[in-house]
Design an enzyme around this catalytic site. Structure first.
Site, PDB file in Angstrom:
ATOM      1  N   CYS A  77      44.761  40.447  40.460  1.00  0.00           N
ATOM      2  CA  CYS A  77      43.466  39.623  40.200  1.00  0.00           C
ATOM      3  C   CYS A  77      43.195  39.728  42.048  1.00  0.00           C
ATOM      4  O   CYS A  77      43.889  39.415  42.914  1.00  0.00           O
ATOM      5  CB  CYS A  77      43.824  38.076  40.218  1.00  0.00           C
ATOM      6  SG  CYS A  77      42.200  37.109  40.158  1.00  0.00           S
ATOM      7  N   HIS A 109      41.047  37.855  31.036  1.00  0.00           N
ATOM      8  CA  HIS A 109      41.402  37.432  32.313  1.00  0.00           C
ATOM      9  C   HIS A 109      39.959  36.770  32.864  1.00  0.00           C
ATOM     10  O   HIS A 109      40.033  35.767  33.540  1.00  0.00           O
ATOM     11  CB  HIS A 109      41.936  38.609  33.123  1.00  0.00           C
ATOM     12  CG  HIS A 109      42.327  38.407  34.361  1.00  0.00           C
ATOM     13  ND1 HIS A 109      43.353  38.535  35.112  1.00  0.00           N
ATOM     14  CD2 HIS A 109      41.297  37.917  35.777  1.00  0.00           C
ATOM     15  CE1 HIS A 109      43.159  38.316  36.370  1.00  0.00           C
ATOM     16  NE2 HIS A 109      41.955  37.927  36.774  1.00  0.00           N
ATOM     17  N   GLU A 110      38.853  37.755  32.774  1.00  0.00           N
ATOM     18  CA  GLU A 110      37.612  37.149  33.348  1.00  0.00           C
ATOM     19  C   GLU A 110      37.054  36.140  32.687  1.00  0.00           C
ATOM     20  O   GLU A 110      36.528  35.284  33.734  1.00  0.00           O
ATOM     21  CB  GLU A 110      36.595  38.225  33.461  1.00  0.00           C
ATOM     22  CG  GLU A 110      37.180  39.745  34.241  1.00  0.00           C
ATOM     23  CD  GLU A 110      37.551  39.435  35.670  1.00  0.00           C
ATOM     24  OE1 GLU A 110      36.915  38.459  36.292  1.00  0.00           O
ATOM     25  OE2 GLU A 110      38.555  39.886  36.090  1.00  0.00           O
TER      26      GLU A 110
HETATM   27 NI    NI Z   1      40.966  37.641  38.542  1.00  0.00          NI
END
Ligand code: NI
Length: 192
Positions: free
Chosen positions: A104, A146-147
């Site tokens: 990330c 994830h986003e």
């Molecule tokens: Ni991220």
């Protein structure tokens, strides 16, 4: 001025734990916000030898709106085009839970082995306000999960806190090295 990697917020900034707001009207401000997100990601990407900046959520440039940008080509750093997803939602989770490495831009140099669904369906609005649906598999499905987590104030390390061997650190030569769990727990960024 175009945004740069310096505009990307990182842990332990508490804003990364905020839930982002739905976008109502897609104003010129929202469109330029999407541009800012892409510019910040590309600038970050240029500064990293061993990684590709594949996606970003608006909260990562400290803007609490439900917007994500995802790179069209996930492997080729030369392709600088992105697609924008406004108010994205997962409508169906399918496939099997698959464990793979995930990083990330807001958690520099840390990678984790995170379980995600291998296939999902999403719906979102494009920059013209038109709703569309998409099916994503594999790495792309992982990116969306994830986003969209970011839009809900969740960072990938939250999924692996209790898994001693899930944390890795990127070394200068681009290799992922397993992190000692005690070191993870004593890291004020990872374990605030
Ligand atoms: Ni991220």
């Amino acid at each position: 001025m175009a945004l740069t990697k310096e505009d990307i917020i990182t842990l332990p900034n508490p804003h990364l734990r905020q839930r982002s707001k739905r976008v109502g009207h897609i104003s010129s401000k929202i469109k330029s916000l999407a541009e800012d997100m892409i510019n910040a990601t590309l600038n970050w990407d240029e500064s990293r030898d061993h990684e590709v900046g594949v996606a970003l959520a608006a909260i990562q440039i400290d803007q609490p709106y439900r917007i994500i940008v995802v790179r069209n080509d996930l492997e080729d750093k030369k392709d600088r085009s992105f697609m924008t997803f406004i108010n994205p939602e997962i409508t169906k989770k399918e496939g099997v839970m698959t464990e793979d490495f995930e990083g990330c831009l807001s958690v520099p140099d840390i990678y984790g082995k995170v379980k995600r669904y291998s296939k999902i369906r999403i719906k979102a609005l494009d920059l013209d306000g038109r709703q569309f649906r998409m099916t994503a598999e594999g790495f792309l499905a992982r990116i969306f999960q994830h986003e969209i987590d970011h839009l809900n104030g969740i960072v990938f390390i939250d999924h692996i806190r209790d898994i001693p061997d899930a944390f890795y650190r990127l070394s200068e030569d681009g290799k992922l090295k397993s992190m000692d769990y005690e070191a993870v727990k004593q890291d004020s960024v990872l374990w605030e």
